[in-house]
Design a protein around this motif. Structure first.
Motif, PDB file in Angstrom:
ATOM      1  N   LEU A 219       0.820  -1.216   0.000  1.00 23.79           N
ATOM      2  CA  LEU A 219       0.000   0.000   0.000  1.00 23.79           C
ATOM      3  C   LEU A 219       0.853   1.264   0.000  1.00 23.79           C
ATOM      4  N   GLN A 220       2.083   1.161   0.490  1.00 26.19           N
ATOM      5  CA  GLN A 220       2.970   2.331   0.494  1.00 26.19           C
ATOM      6  C   GLN A 220       3.844   2.409  -0.753  1.00 26.19           C
ATOM      7  N   GLY A 221       3.868   1.322  -1.527  1.00 22.71           N
ATOM      8  CA  GLY A 221       4.772   1.257  -2.670  1.00 22.71           C
ATOM      9  C   GLY A 221       4.212   1.870  -3.932  1.00 22.71           C
ATOM     10  N   LEU A 222       5.026   1.791  -4.987  1.00 25.94           N
ATOM     11  CA  LEU A 222       4.638   2.254  -6.314  1.00 25.94           C
ATOM     12  C   LEU A 222       4.115   1.078  -7.122  1.00 25.94           C
ATOM     13  N   THR A 223       3.649   1.341  -8.344  1.00 27.91           N
ATOM     14  CA  THR A 223       3.034   0.280  -9.139  1.00 27.91           C
ATOM     15  C   THR A 223       3.750   0.073 -10.471  1.00 27.91           C
ATOM     16  N   LEU A 224       3.558  -1.105 -11.023  1.00 24.59           N
ATOM     17  CA  LEU A 224       4.084  -1.430 -12.341  1.00 24.59           C
ATOM     18  C   LEU A 224       3.576  -0.441 -13.388  1.00 24.59           C
ATOM     19  N   ASN A 225       2.291  -0.125 -13.335  1.00 23.63           N
ATOM     20  CA  ASN A 225       1.721   0.816 -14.308  1.00 23.63           C
ATOM     21  C   ASN A 225       2.419   2.163 -14.269  1.00 23.63           C
ATOM     22  N   GLU A 226       2.732   2.637 -13.050  1.00 24.02           N
ATOM     23  CA  GLU A 226       3.429   3.926 -12.924  1.00 24.02           C
ATOM     24  C   GLU A 226       4.833   3.839 -13.509  1.00 24.02           C
ATOM     25  N   PHE A 227       5.485   2.695 -13.326  1.00 28.03           N
ATOM     26  CA  PHE A 227       6.817   2.510 -13.885  1.00 28.03           C
ATOM     27  C   PHE A 227       6.776   2.550 -15.409  1.00 28.03           C
ATOM     28  N   ASP A 229       4.408   3.829 -17.369  1.00 25.99           N
ATOM     29  CA  ASP A 229       4.007   5.162 -17.839  1.00 25.99           C
ATOM     30  C   ASP A 229       5.192   6.129 -17.842  1.00 25.99           C
ATOM     31  N   THR A 230       6.072   5.989 -16.860  1.00 21.11           N
ATOM     32  CA  THR A 230       7.220   6.893 -16.740  1.00 21.11           C
ATOM     33  C   THR A 230       8.310   6.582 -17.753  1.00 21.11           C
ATOM     34  N   ILE A 365       9.505  -5.891 -23.007  1.00 28.15           N
ATOM     35  CA  ILE A 365       8.609  -5.764 -24.165  1.00 28.15           C
ATOM     36  C   ILE A 365       7.606  -4.646 -23.925  1.00 28.15           C
ATOM     37  N   LYS A 366       7.037  -4.607 -22.719  1.00 22.70           N
ATOM     38  CA  LYS A 366       6.046  -3.578 -22.385  1.00 22.70           C
ATOM     39  C   LYS A 366       6.658  -2.171 -22.398  1.00 22.70           C
ATOM     40  N   LEU A 367       7.970  -2.082 -22.110  1.00 23.98           N
ATOM     41  CA  LEU A 367       8.636  -0.778 -22.092  1.00 23.98           C
ATOM     42  C   LEU A 367       8.984  -0.282 -23.492  1.00 23.98           C
ATOM     43  N   GLY A 368       8.789  -1.105 -24.510  1.00 24.64           N
ATOM     44  CA  GLY A 368       9.015  -0.675 -25.890  1.00 24.64           C
ATOM     45  C   GLY A 368      10.475  -0.495 -26.242  1.00 24.64           C
ATOM     46  N   ALA A 369      11.346  -1.338 -25.707  1.00 24.45           N
ATOM     47  CA  ALA A 369      12.781  -1.232 -26.015  1.00 24.45           C
ATOM     48  C   ALA A 369      13.041  -1.559 -27.480  1.00 24.45           C
ATOM     49  N   GLU A 370      14.067  -0.940 -28.050  1.00 30.85           N
ATOM     50  CA  GLU A 370      14.437  -1.249 -29.434  1.00 30.85           C
ATOM     51  C   GLU A 370      15.233  -2.549 -29.512  1.00 30.85           C
ATOM     52  N   LYS A 371      16.083  -2.783 -28.499  1.00 32.98           N
ATOM     53  CA  LYS A 371      16.847  -4.030 -28.435  1.00 32.98           C
ATOM     54  C   LYS A 371      16.681  -4.637 -27.048  1.00 32.98           C
ATOM     55  N   LYS A 498       6.752   9.520  -5.697  1.00 33.80           N
ATOM     56  CA  LYS A 498       5.570   9.172  -4.895  1.00 33.80           C
ATOM     57  C   LYS A 498       4.489   8.578  -5.775  1.00 33.80           C
ATOM     58  N   SER A 499       3.764   7.605  -5.228  1.00 36.39           N
ATOM     59  CA  SER A 499       2.688   6.971  -5.977  1.00 36.39           C
ATOM     60  C   SER A 499       1.461   7.865  -6.029  1.00 36.39           C
ATOM     61  N   SER A 500       0.764   7.801  -7.158  1.00 37.84           N
ATOM     62  CA  SER A 500      -0.487   8.561  -7.313  1.00 37.84           C
ATOM     63  C   SER A 500      -1.680   7.787  -6.765  1.00 37.84           C
ATOM     64  N   LYS A 501      -1.456   6.514  -6.385  1.00 34.70           N
ATOM     65  CA  LYS A 501      -2.545   5.676  -5.895  1.00 34.70           C
ATOM     66  C   LYS A 501      -2.881   6.015  -4.449  1.00 34.70           C
ATOM     67  N   GLN A 502      -4.157   5.988  -4.148  1.00 34.94           N
ATOM     68  CA  GLN A 502      -4.623   6.206  -2.778  1.00 34.94           C
ATOM     69  C   GLN A 502      -5.508   5.043  -2.351  1.00 34.94           C
ATOM     70  N   CYS A 503      -5.309   4.570  -1.127  1.00 35.02           N
ATOM     71  CA  CYS A 503      -6.096   3.451  -0.621  1.00 35.02           C
ATOM     72  C   CYS A 503      -7.034   3.925   0.478  1.00 35.02           C
TER      73      CYS A 503
END
Length: 619
Positions: A219-227, A229-230, A365-371, A498-503
């Protein structure tokens, strides 16, 4: 009876397609709806003689094909078999006899020759057979690896000792190109299923425990989606580093070219890398075992980011939190994590191939790397080693070193846990390289993912394998690391603050408190039924037994009124449930074992809810 493409035949096709795996339906429907003229001409002979020959090979007895297959069925029943996997079945006599036999619970028919399926539809009254059978029946047409994996679902909860694998020898002789490859593929699938079940039995309780004990950190951490997106499309080169035995041979090249790539490593590779002077940008962790906490014990743990599955060792998470390392989390399919996400929101999903390196590959793959470049992915026992030198696993062995448990012995046990198979090495060498069925799961995963990327015919990502030694992976280009890393990365990653998620913590605490109370209620109900079960076994009076059964039914009705908690307890008790459902012993105390397990599961789960509430309150 003459063949007619009428409504009755079309109905039979549809009936069979309902029992065919989805991937094969369109192909099979096209072949069966417009059968070649040769099939139709041959059908009249089959209907007259009841058999079929190809290349002077008779598919069935010319005297009595029904009697022939009945001998097979009788032998199965005598040997206490309850399921069958057919690698071809000729005209389908055996399929029909198995379907009408009451002792057979499921049949999987793998039939790559659609012509045989066409004859089967016209030989037997499929409508009557399928409407009366109690067996689970599935047809697989192509017999490819991805289709055969459907068998893992079919075999869930089944005892493999009671499953008969029956190859149809005449089909194999007449069409070796279609049938010969089925047996090794099937063996591979059954090995995967066995490994998966063993993993569930070994780790189920640990997975659930770690999720509950990690709730506060999640609950205090960041998320894969935020990673994502960044950092999406920000990296030219992503290197994925595993802890294969040859990793130590690549560290110098990784160090020299350090500014030219974004480095994602498996947690097992973290210590060997940082001790060699290479600090990863991101570490992936997905293993629940407590020994994994040693993977993070280094001052450099705060200089990198950590992407974790909620099931990872809570001791590792506690260490990282104490040192204020940046932790990202992804979604886990277990119900306990789903419950938290309902109040917090989804974090994002990473594909599981069985290891942290496969998680890292999917993320790249999700990060769209060229190699995407693999390093340290031996997936084999190079130099007769299971892991690279300098890994934390090696240290823990030396920590408890004695003459009965030394490094060589532990390494030998890891190698011999599954049958060894020879492999094609990346480059010719003096020693013979070996892999195992477990490692082969990862090999197939990488190759299948790579094949999908190539099939899309897009420019990126380009896939390279710069691993020094080990197995040769299909669909990857092989080049030295320094020849691949010719371009610098576009970005030096900045840590997300900081995470944008709120619980809604109030709702979560209320939910956990309710579940804890329901768990304690269920523990008491299971205790009552355990007592009833013991009384039932000790009683010899029919009237008394009837009363006990009536009382048990009342308790069972009350137990069923807690579906949510029962689901959680069932997952915690999965290791015992599997041992019961897959046992061929038919033990009379299975019910008693199950009640005892559910009581223990309730005690453990109520404790976990209590700990989770404590962590949340201390946030």
């Amino acid at each position: 009876m003459n063949f007619k493409l009428d409504k009755e035949y079309s109905a039979r096709i549809n009936l069979l397609l309902e029992r065919t795996i989805p991937e094969d339906r369109s192909t099979l429907q096209a072949l069966l709806s417009e059968p070649p003229t040769q099939w139709v001409e041959t059908l009249s002979s089959i209907l007259e003689t009841g058999t079929f020959s190809l290349k002077n090979i008779w598919y069935h007895s010319r005297r009595d094909p029904v009697r022939e297959v009945n001998r097979v069925v009788d032998a199965m029943v005598k040997n206490n078999r309850t399921g069958a996997i057919l690698l071809g079945a000729g005209l389908g006599y055996l399929v029909k006899e198995l379907l009408i036999n009451k002792t057979i619970e499921f049949i999987a028919w793998i039939e790559p020759d659609a012509e045989m399926v066409f004859y089967f539809l016209n030989l037997f009254s499929l409508e009557k057979i399928l409407s009366e059978t109690e067996a689970e029946f599935i047809l697989l047409h192509k017999g490819e690896n991805n289709n055969l994996e459907e068998l893992v679902r079919l075999l869930r909860g089944k005892n493999l000792d009671k499953v008969e694998v029956i190859p149809h020898t005449p089909s194999k002789k007449a069409h070796p190109e279609k049938y010969l490859g089925l047996e090794p593929k099937l063996k591979e699938i059954l090995e995967i299923r066995t490994i998966n079940q063993a993993t569930i039995i070994k780790f189920q309780n640990l997975w659930n425990s770690n999720i509950a004990l990690n709730v506060g950190a999640i609950l205090q951490g960041l998320t894969l989606n935020e990673f994502i997106d960044t950092y999406n499309s920000k990296f030219t080169n992503i290197v994925i580093c595993g802890a294969g035995p040859s990793l130590c041979d690549s560290i110098e090249n990784l160090k020299i070219n350090r500014n030219n790539y974004f480095l994602i490593c498996a947690d097992t590779a973290f210590l060997p890398l940082v001790r060699g002077g290479v600090t990863p940008d991101l570490v992936i962790g997905a293993d629940p075992q407590s020994i994994n906490r040693y993977f993070a014990y280094h001052a450099a743990a705060t200089e990198t980011m950590w992407m974790l599955d909620p099931v990872v060792s809570y001791q590792m998470v506690h260490y990282l939190q104490q040192r204020k390392a940046k932790i990202f989390w992804w979604d886990n399919p277990f119900y306990l994590d789903e419950m938290v996400r309902n109040l917090y929101g989804d974090r994002g999903v990473i594909a599981h191939g069985g290891s942290a390196s496969t998680n890292a590959f999917d993320l790249a793959i999700k990060l769209g790397a060229e190699k995407i470049i693999l390093v340290g992915q031996d997936l084999a026992y190079t130099h007769n080693l299971a892991h690279t030198r300098g890994a934390a696993l090696e240290e823990r062995v030396f920590h408890s070193y004695n003459r009965f448990s030394n490094y060589e012995m532990v390494n030998y046990k890891q190698m011999k846990a599954h049958p060894l198979v020879k492999i094609e090495p990346i480059k010719p060498q003096n020693e013979t390289l070996f892999s195992t069925a477990k490692l082969n799961i990862f090999v197939k995963w990488f190759e299948q993912q790579a094949a999908q990327i190539i099939s899309k015919k897009t420019r990126k990502p380009v896939l390279f394998n710069a691993t020094k030694q080990g197995i040769r992976l299909k669909h990857f280009s092989y080049k030295p690391l320094e020849e691949i890393l010719t371009e610098k990365n576009n970005l030096k990653p900045e840590l997300i603050s900081k995470s944008s998620k709120q619980c809604d913590y109030t709702k979560l605490k209320t939910k956990l408190a309710t579940l804890k109370k329901d768990t304690l209620n269920l523990e008491e109900l299971y205790r009552k039924n355990l007592k009833h079960q013991k009384d039932l076994e000790n009683s010899h009076n029919p009237a008394t037994k009837s009363q006990i059964l009536a009382s048990m039914k009342k308790v069972d009705n009350r137990i069923s009124s807690f579906p949510e908690v029962n689901k959680i307890l069932g997952l915690n008790a999965q290791h015992i449930i599997l041992q019961i459902t897959e046992s061929d012993k038919g033990k009379s105390n299975d019910a008693e074992s199950l009640y005892k397990t559910m009581i223990l599961s309730a005690k453990r789960t109520s404790y976990l809810f209590k700990k989770a509430l404590t962590y949340i309150s201390l946030r």
